[in-house]
Design a protein around this motif. Sequence first.
Motif, PDB file in Angstrom:
ATOM      1  N   UNK A   1       1.200  -0.893   0.140  1.00  0.00           N
ATOM      2  CA  UNK A   1       0.052  -0.108  -0.053  1.00  0.00           C
ATOM      3  C   UNK A   1       0.881   0.941   0.009  1.00  0.00           C
ATOM      4  N   UNK A   2       2.082   1.286   0.927  1.00  0.00           N
ATOM      5  CA  UNK A   2       2.896   2.029   0.991  1.00  0.00           C
ATOM      6  C   UNK A   2       3.567   2.329  -0.292  1.00  0.00           C
ATOM      7  N   UNK A   3       4.588   2.175  -1.235  1.00  0.00           N
ATOM      8  CA  UNK A   3       4.600   2.165  -2.735  1.00  0.00           C
ATOM      9  C   UNK A   3       3.256   2.557  -3.350  1.00  0.00           C
ATOM     10  N   UNK A   4       2.522   1.493  -3.514  1.00  0.00           N
ATOM     11  CA  UNK A   4       1.366   2.048  -4.468  1.00  0.00           C
ATOM     12  C   UNK A   4       0.125   3.918  -4.420  1.00  0.00           C
ATOM     13  N   UNK A   5       1.293   4.075  -2.562  1.00  0.00           N
ATOM     14  CA  UNK A   5       0.435   5.788  -2.314  1.00  0.00           C
ATOM     15  C   UNK A   5       1.838   6.412  -2.969  1.00  0.00           C
ATOM     16  N   UNK A   6       3.098   6.170  -3.196  1.00  0.00           N
ATOM     17  CA  UNK A   6       4.170   6.733  -3.092  1.00  0.00           C
ATOM     18  C   UNK A   6       4.148   7.124  -5.446  1.00  0.00           C
ATOM     19  N   UNK A   7       3.902   6.045  -5.449  1.00  0.00           N
ATOM     20  CA  UNK A   7       3.570   6.527  -7.058  1.00  0.00           C
ATOM     21  C   UNK A   7       2.780   7.685  -7.421  1.00  0.00           C
ATOM     22  N   UNK A   8       2.129   7.957  -7.013  1.00  0.00           N
ATOM     23  CA  UNK A   8       0.881   8.953  -6.989  1.00  0.00           C
ATOM     24  C   UNK A   8       1.585  10.043  -6.170  1.00  0.00           C
ATOM     25  N   UNK A   9       2.542  10.246  -5.444  1.00  0.00           N
ATOM     26  CA  UNK A   9       2.954  11.224  -4.423  1.00  0.00           C
ATOM     27  C   UNK A   9       4.083  11.628  -5.095  1.00  0.00           C
ATOM     28  N   UNK A  10       5.240  10.644  -5.887  1.00  0.00           N
ATOM     29  CA  UNK A  10       7.013  11.158  -6.224  1.00  0.00           C
ATOM     30  C   UNK A  10       6.215  11.707  -7.311  1.00  0.00           C
ATOM     31  N   UNK A  11       5.427  11.890  -8.624  1.00  0.00           N
ATOM     32  CA  UNK A  11       5.097  12.685 -10.225  1.00  0.00           C
ATOM     33  C   UNK A  11       5.179  14.481  -8.907  1.00  0.00           C
ATOM     34  N   UNK A  12       4.173  14.779  -8.181  1.00  0.00           N
ATOM     35  CA  UNK A  12       3.602  16.026  -7.461  1.00  0.00           C
ATOM     36  C   UNK A  12       5.471  16.053  -7.520  1.00  0.00           C
ATOM     37  N   UNK A  13       5.860  15.784  -6.900  1.00  0.00           N
ATOM     38  CA  UNK A  13       7.081  16.191  -5.778  1.00  0.00           C
ATOM     39  C   UNK A  13       7.929  16.490  -6.960  1.00  0.00           C
ATOM     40  N   UNK A  14       7.890  15.731  -8.004  1.00  0.00           N
ATOM     41  CA  UNK A  14       8.946  15.853  -9.559  1.00  0.00           C
ATOM     42  C   UNK A  14       9.207  17.076 -10.182  1.00  0.00           C
ATOM     43  N   UNK A  15       7.310  17.296  -9.972  1.00  0.00           N
ATOM     44  CA  UNK A  15       6.599  18.976 -10.271  1.00  0.00           C
ATOM     45  C   UNK A  15       7.100  20.296  -9.757  1.00  0.00           C
ATOM     46  N   UNK A  16       7.389  19.958  -8.619  1.00  0.00           N
ATOM     47  CA  UNK A  16       7.257  20.567  -7.355  1.00  0.00           C
ATOM     48  C   UNK A  16       8.774  21.122  -7.339  1.00  0.00           C
ATOM     49  N   UNK A  17       9.946  20.664  -7.660  1.00  0.00           N
ATOM     50  CA  UNK A  17      11.205  20.491  -6.968  1.00  0.00           C
ATOM     51  C   UNK A  17      11.806  21.698  -8.512  1.00  0.00           C
ATOM     52  N   UNK A  18      12.618  22.378  -8.265  1.00  0.00           N
ATOM     53  CA  UNK A  18      13.141  24.078  -8.978  1.00  0.00           C
ATOM     54  C   UNK A  18      14.568  23.598  -9.238  1.00  0.00           C
ATOM     55  N   UNK A  19      14.829  22.201  -8.554  1.00  0.00           N
ATOM     56  CA  UNK A  19      16.331  21.576  -9.069  1.00  0.00           C
ATOM     57  C   UNK A  19      16.267  20.004  -9.677  1.00  0.00           C
ATOM     58  N   UNK A  20      16.766  20.369 -11.656  1.00  0.00           N
ATOM     59  CA  UNK A  20      16.504  19.683 -12.160  1.00  0.00           C
ATOM     60  C   UNK A  20      16.605  18.399 -11.993  1.00  0.00           C
ATOM     61  N   UNK A  21      18.491  18.327 -11.057  1.00  0.00           N
ATOM     62  CA  UNK A  21      18.457  16.971 -10.585  1.00  0.00           C
ATOM     63  C   UNK A  21      17.291  16.012  -9.689  1.00  0.00           C
ATOM     64  N   UNK A  22      17.226  17.408  -8.942  1.00  0.00           N
ATOM     65  CA  UNK A  22      16.114  17.003  -7.716  1.00  0.00           C
ATOM     66  C   UNK A  22      14.363  16.351  -8.486  1.00  0.00           C
ATOM     67  N   UNK A  23      13.781  16.498  -9.819  1.00  0.00           N
ATOM     68  CA  UNK A  23      12.551  16.589 -10.360  1.00  0.00           C
ATOM     69  C   UNK A  23      13.734  14.867 -11.232  1.00  0.00           C
ATOM     70  N   UNK A  24      14.819  14.674 -11.674  1.00  0.00           N
ATOM     71  CA  UNK A  24      14.945  13.427 -12.128  1.00  0.00           C
ATOM     72  C   UNK A  24      15.225  12.794 -11.231  1.00  0.00           C
ATOM     73  N   UNK A  25      15.418  12.615  -9.574  1.00  0.00           N
ATOM     74  CA  UNK A  25      15.815  11.545  -8.245  1.00  0.00           C
ATOM     75  C   UNK A  25      14.036  11.073  -8.571  1.00  0.00           C
ATOM     76  N   UNK A  26      13.383  12.281  -8.426  1.00  0.00           N
ATOM     77  CA  UNK A  26      12.020  11.390  -7.733  1.00  0.00           C
ATOM     78  C   UNK A  26      11.520  10.934  -8.913  1.00  0.00           C
ATOM     79  N   UNK A  27      11.965  12.035 -10.628  1.00  0.00           N
ATOM     80  CA  UNK A  27      11.303  10.565 -11.305  1.00  0.00           C
ATOM     81  C   UNK A  27      12.266   9.057 -11.438  1.00  0.00           C
ATOM     82  N   UNK A  28      13.186   9.389 -11.405  1.00  0.00           N
ATOM     83  CA  UNK A  28      14.043   7.504 -11.316  1.00  0.00           C
ATOM     84  C   UNK A  28      13.468   7.358 -10.443  1.00  0.00           C
TER      85      UNK A  28
END
Length: 164
Positions: free
Chosen positions: A19-46
């Motif tokens: 369940x935790x991993x499923x929830x995380x799949x919904x949260x990570x794209x939002x975190x990637x969009x919110x990040x301004x550092x491109x490396x951080x956004x890439x890390x969230x997408x990875x």
Amino acid sequence: MASKTLKDLFIHMLSDIYSAEKQLTKALPKMARAATNPKLADAFRAHLEETQGQIERIDQIVETSEIRLKRMKCAAMEGLVEEGKEVIDEIEKGPVLDAALIAAAQKVEHYEIASYGTLCTFAKQLGMNDAFRLLKETMAEEKATDEKLTVLAETESNQEAAKK
């Protein structure tokens, strides 16, 4: 929770992290969009891709071990995801938000590392060698992600945030 055996507890905890991993799949794209550092956004997408692979590993464990996961919602991850959402909503886009996103992500990683560590121990004790191998692989990924976030925080995000 009504766990009577170690295997019952293993199934409960595996259901919880699923369940935790499923929830995380919904949260990570939002975190990637919110990040301004491109490396951080890439890390969230990875990490999103990695998380999808981790879900597949749990599916493999369920199939090979002939167990059934319980339908449940991981309350801990729900709280951690909510904290991340609050950070995004309350902090202006920029280096301070990036630092806060890393902190939120590392809380998630530490929860996952603890969960997978316990699951590895239970799988080993129960003689579930395939499950142990798959869970250990996931735990190694979680530790590596945590380390990448630490490096990013120490070498870029926190330094930028300190200038604000």
